[in-house]
Motif scaffolding. Structure first.
Motif, PDB file in Angstrom:
ATOM      1  N   PHE B  24      31.519  37.627 -61.385  1.00  0.00           N
ATOM      2  CA  PHE B  24      32.457  37.406 -62.490  1.00  0.00           C
ATOM      3  C   PHE B  24      31.778  36.843 -63.715  1.00  0.00           C
ATOM      4  CE2 PHE B  24      36.158  38.830 -60.926  1.00  0.00           C
ATOM      5  CZ  PHE B  24      36.245  38.531 -59.586  1.00  0.00           C
ATOM      6  N   LEU B  31      35.666  41.677 -68.092  1.00  0.00           N
ATOM      7  CA  LEU B  31      36.873  41.366 -67.347  1.00  0.00           C
ATOM      8  C   LEU B  31      37.887  40.633 -68.202  1.00  0.00           C
ATOM      9  CD1 LEU B  31      35.378  40.373 -63.926  1.00  0.00           C
ATOM     10  CD2 LEU B  31      36.932  42.252 -64.374  1.00  0.00           C
ATOM     11  N   GLN B  34      40.798  42.358 -69.772  1.00  0.00           N
ATOM     12  CA  GLN B  34      41.973  42.752 -69.007  1.00  0.00           C
ATOM     13  C   GLN B  34      42.825  41.512 -68.761  1.00  0.00           C
ATOM     14  OE1 GLN B  34      40.654  44.780 -65.524  1.00  0.00           O
ATOM     15  NE2 GLN B  34      39.412  46.222 -66.665  1.00  0.00           N
ATOM     16  N   LEU B  36      44.931  40.806 -66.710  1.00  0.00           N
ATOM     17  CA  LEU B  36      45.511  40.633 -65.386  1.00  0.00           C
ATOM     18  C   LEU B  36      44.540  40.063 -64.379  1.00  0.00           C
ATOM     19  CD1 LEU B  36      47.699  43.546 -66.018  1.00  0.00           C
ATOM     20  CD2 LEU B  36      48.528  41.487 -64.899  1.00  0.00           C
ATOM     21  N   PRO B  37      44.999  39.796 -63.172  1.00  0.00           N
ATOM     22  CA  PRO B  37      44.202  39.028 -62.216  1.00  0.00           C
ATOM     23  C   PRO B  37      42.773  39.512 -62.074  1.00  0.00           C
ATOM     24  CG  PRO B  37      45.942  40.267 -61.159  1.00  0.00           C
ATOM     25  CD  PRO B  37      46.246  40.202 -62.586  1.00  0.00           C
ATOM     26  N   GLU B  38      41.873  38.583 -62.004  1.00  0.00           N
ATOM     27  CA  GLU B  38      40.471  38.946 -61.909  1.00  0.00           C
ATOM     28  C   GLU B  38      39.864  38.382 -60.647  1.00  0.00           C
ATOM     29  OE1 GLU B  38      39.293  36.838 -65.268  1.00  0.00           O
ATOM     30  OE2 GLU B  38      40.479  38.055 -66.637  1.00  0.00           O
ATOM     31  N   GLU B  39      40.529  37.424 -60.069  1.00  0.00           N
ATOM     32  CA  GLU B  39      39.891  36.620 -59.054  1.00  0.00           C
ATOM     33  C   GLU B  39      39.820  37.311 -57.698  1.00  0.00           C
ATOM     34  OE1 GLU B  39      37.701  33.815 -57.807  1.00  0.00           O
ATOM     35  OE2 GLU B  39      38.519  33.709 -59.824  1.00  0.00           O
ATOM     36  N   GLY B  40      40.769  38.160 -57.414  1.00  0.00           N
ATOM     37  CA  GLY B  40      40.829  38.717 -56.066  1.00  0.00           C
ATOM     38  C   GLY B  40      41.310  37.685 -55.067  1.00  0.00           C
ATOM     39  N   ASN B  41      41.911  36.611 -55.572  1.00  0.00           N
ATOM     40  CA  ASN B  41      42.344  35.557 -54.665  1.00  0.00           C
ATOM     41  C   ASN B  41      43.677  34.983 -55.099  1.00  0.00           C
ATOM     42  OD1 ASN B  41      42.136  33.984 -52.438  1.00  0.00           O
ATOM     43  ND2 ASN B  41      40.998  32.362 -53.456  1.00  0.00           N
ATOM     44  N   GLU B  42      44.512  35.829 -55.661  1.00  0.00           N
ATOM     45  CA  GLU B  42      45.820  35.345 -56.097  1.00  0.00           C
ATOM     46  C   GLU B  42      46.691  35.058 -54.877  1.00  0.00           C
ATOM     47  OE1 GLU B  42      46.799  34.894 -59.296  1.00  0.00           O
ATOM     48  OE2 GLU B  42      44.750  35.370 -59.905  1.00  0.00           O
TER      49      GLU B  42
END
Lengths: 476, 234, 74
Positions: B24, B31, B34, B36-42
């Motif tokens: 990241f 990123l 965008q 919207l979610p970037e973390e992959g851990n929402e």
């Protein structure tokens, strides 16, 4: 580039192009075989569908009667198209996500040859009347055991990939695929045991197998594909990896007891059916989790969906998965089952599952995988779009009228004042709509098969440059 | 949100070296564009958890409510709600039941129209034994009848098997009532009690009757029987 | 034939039950293995697995139809 998990990967050897090169022949062979059986199955489907509203059509030959054509349609689609292509897609996904070349490649190709022969022999057996007479298990036991053995061998290759993987953390697709390769041989083996000879128990085994084959074999492969292709194509990590794992273990926990809801009202012990209904309803949990995860990943990237053939199919499949699963949970309740049991509604429901979800996922996967395996481009974007719209409109035209007709049929059957013939006649317009939809679907399949033949045999014009590595090529 | 979790990770007790320069950080520029979610851990929206809890609650309620008896006994429960409609009394219809039994038991010989087969199986339509003397019919059903049977218009010589062991008194009353009111016959019903009485009185008779012995037996039991049913009303 | 029919008819029901539990247990076993082999230690990592240097996140792939349009414009 020295960060996190990427450092685990020796990308000089394990680059995705290297992996795809190793995957080429086994995966191509599996997918091409699958497409062949898809065409054969579509032909049988059309025959069976027309016979529903024109019973005398081609009825003079016993091998073309409904009782043989329809089971063979189901078996070729399930064990030919969906299982073969699904196994190929699963192997490719494992190779990509575990960063390891597919092992046992000659064995996989050999096993696929045997698998094709088994399907061919099984087809002749069913057409000539040798059948077990159990839905989803019409192939004689000996033929079925060969097919299960083929999947088992491919499953061994999958396990080897797991043991020799080059990444530590398993992506969620891997969980689904590994579980699928564990479960299907188990299901196939148990269903072939010669102990289910009492009619009630045989029916129980029948739906235990059939529903689990969908839920523990095709669904995991379809979801594995969705979990890989949606982030991959959109270019954004999955919304929540934690939720995706919750979804997987929810499936593992709740799915395997679902099948007995097909036997509501049968003399099976009540607690069997009740637990099965409760488990079917509980499936809402993993389904909602998966739906939220997929939706939140795609949301805001509509252009990526529009521009990618893969994502069009995969997103359609993912939406269908949510829809068909929620519908299935509602259908399992005794009160709804009272109306829709023994009607065309259930047939349409099964096709949303096997076509709108599984098959669309497999189409999407093929559109992504084949250019990378062959180093060639799809011949025509217009034809891909035509295939998508024929399939999408076809399956909607198939299911919506048939489900409406099914509910009307169920209500009519529950009304003792309506003669049975009136109930039959009531369904005919919906059955004709199904045949029309079948023509659209078959046309889509022919286009798809043509595109596959073109890309595999590399005939015709070579595109100026492969678009799939657009970025790299621009730089060079 | 994202940064918080990263910091917490650094403090965790596993002692693993946590690397902050994840993918990241490298691609953060692209990123961030965008929204919207970037973390992959929402963690997912709140209503998802509401659905999960409600589904679990429903599932366990359903199992508790409809589990039934946990055994391998085949039984179908809960398909109709218990109560109102379940208790509805159905009046027993002798004639309808008799027709069912006739179709199953008698029709093969005496035919659907009660005409019988000439010379072998007597016709029931307008027969004296059926219309005027139903006790004869009951006796021959109970023990069977063999030998020559001479009638005004025809003579029969067939075998009537005994049905006393497979039909109970109510069945016999039903089927006799049925043949007395069908095939153009217009006599009344006979009641199960009368059949019971006849069965008791002829309990020590074994084997089939003949045309002679049935007369003897009728004469023997006649005085003990209650009054005969009403004759045909013509 | 005699052997077949002499098997209790409900025997199959318990076999189905047994193998359903086996499937369930295989799921639980996978979970336990995943937990102890450290699969859940760093959940963040998992979501990144489909990507690498060649195809990094933030970069949509498979945009075939888009290229088509840009070609037409060019």
């Amino acid at each position: 580039m020295s960060s996190g998990h990427l450092s685990e990967i020796d990308s000089s050897v394990q680059s995705i192009r290297f992996l795809d090169g190793k995957a080429r022949y086994p995966v191509l062979f599996l997918i091409a075989s699958g497409v062949l059986w898809l065409l054969f199955g579509s032909l049988l489907a059309l025959l069976a569908s027309v016979k529903m509203h024109a019973p005398e059509f081609l009825g003079q030959w016993s091998f073309l009667t409904f009782g043989r054509v329809r089971p063979l349609h189901l078996n070729t689609m399930v064990y030919g198209w969906a299982s073969m292509t699904g196994a190929g897609v699963a192997l490719w996904l494992l190779s990509r996500t575990l960063r390891v070349a597919i092992p046992m490649r000659p064995y996989i190709i050999g096993v696929t040859v045997i698998w094709n022969i088994a399907l061919f022999v099984g087809s002749i057996q069913i057409l000539s009347g040798f059948t077990r007479g159990i839905e989803w298990l019409e192939f004689p036991v000996s033929t079925m055991i060969v097919i299960v053995w083929c999947i088992l061998v491919i499953g061994i290759a999958a396990m080897l990939m797991l043991f020799y993987r080059n990444v530590k953390t398993l992506y969620v697709s891997v969980w689904y695929i590994i579980a699928a390769f564990l479960w299907l041989p188990l299901l196939g083996g148990v269903s072939s045991l010669p102990i289910f000879n009492s009619p009630t128990v045989q029916a129980g085994m029948n739906w235990w197998f059939a529903h689990n084959a969908l839920g523990l074999w095709f669904t995991p492969i379809g979801l594995a594909a969705a979990y890989y292709f949606i982030p991959k194509v959109v270019g954004r990590p999955i919304y929540s990896y934690g939720l995706s794992l919750l979804g997987f273990w929810g499936l593992a926990l709740f799915y395997n007891w679902n099948g007995f809801h097909h036997l509501i009202g049968s003399p099976l012990p009540t607690w069997f059916v009740t637990i099965s209904i409760a488990a079917s309803v509980m499936m809402i949990i993993p389904v909602v989790v998966v739906a939220v995860n997929h939706h939140m990943t795609v949301v805001g990237s509509f252009s990526a969906v529009k521009h990618s053939p893969t994502l069009r199919f995969v997103v359609f499949g993912a939406m269908s998965y949510t829809f068909v699963s929620l519908q299935g949970s509602l259908q399992a309740l005794r009160s709804t089952n009272e109306v829709i049991h023994f009607t065309h509604f259930v047939v349409a429901h099964a096709h949303i599952g096997m076509y709108a979800f599984v098959t669309m996922m497999l189409f999407g996967s093929c559109y992504y995988i084949l250019p990378r395996l062959t180093n060639w481009e799809w011949q025509s974007h217009k034809l891909i779009k035509a295939h998508f719209w024929l399939s999408a409109i076809g399956i909607i035209l198939y299911t919506v009228p048939l489900q409406i007709g099914g509910v009307l049929q169920g209500l009519a059957m529950n009304n003792p004042d309506i003669p049975f013939m009136d109930t039959m006649n009531l369904t005919i317009p919906y059955l004709i709509a199904r045949s029309v939809a079948g023509v659209l679907l078959t046309a889509g399949h022919l286009i798809f098969a043509y595109l596959v033949v073109r890309i595999v045999s590399k005939v015709g014009l070579r595109p100026e440059a492969p678009t799939i590595w657009k970025k790299t090529l621009k730089e060079t | 949100m994202a940064e918080n979790s990263e910091n917490k990770k650094n403090e965790n007790a596993f002692g693993d070296e946590e690397k902050n320069d994840s993918i990241f950080d490298i691609h953060s520029a692209s990123l961030r564009e965008q929204p919207l979610p970037e973390e992959g851990n929402e963690r997912g929206p709140w209503w998802m958890y509401v659905i999960i809890v409600l589904t679990l609650a429903f599932g366990f309620f359903y199992m508790g409510r409809y589990l039934g008896e946990v055994s391998d006994r085949a039984h179908v429960l809960f398909t109709a709600p218990p109560g109102a409609e379940a208790v509805e009394e159905v009046e027993f219809d002798l004639i309808a039941e008799g027709q069912r039994i006739y179709t199953r038991v008698c029709q093969a010989c005496h035919q659907a129209n009660g005409e019988g087969i000439s010379g072998v199986f007597p016709t029931l339509a307008g027969a004296e034994w059926v219309v005027d003397k139903p006790d004869y019919t009951v006796l021959s059903i109970l023990n069977g009848l063999r030998g020559e049977l001479v009638r005004e218009r025809a003579t029969y010589d067939g075998v009537m098997p005994q049905f006393g062991s497979q039909l109970d008194d109510q069945d016999i009353a039903a089927v006799v009532s049925y043949i007395r009111t069908s095939f153009g016959n217009d006599a009344g019903e006979i009641q199960p009690e009368r059949v019971t009485q006849i069965r008791e009185l002829t309990a020590d008779k074994s084997g089939a009757y003949t045309a002679e012995t049935i007369e003897e037996w009728i004469a023997r039991i006649e005085p003990d029987l209650e009054e005969s049913p009403e004759p045909a009303e013509d | 034939m005699i052997l077949e029919t002499s098997i209790n008819i409900t025997f199959g029901i318990w076999v189905l039950l047994l193998f359903s539990l086996l499937i369930l247990l295989s799921g639980i076993a996978l979970f336990i293995w995943a937990y102890f082999s450290g699969q859940f230690d760093d959940i963040n990592k998992g979501a990144q697995l489909p990507f690498d240097e060649e195809e990094p996140p933030g970069e949509p792939t498979d945009q075939i139809f888009k290229k088509d349009e840009s070609n037409n414009e060019a």
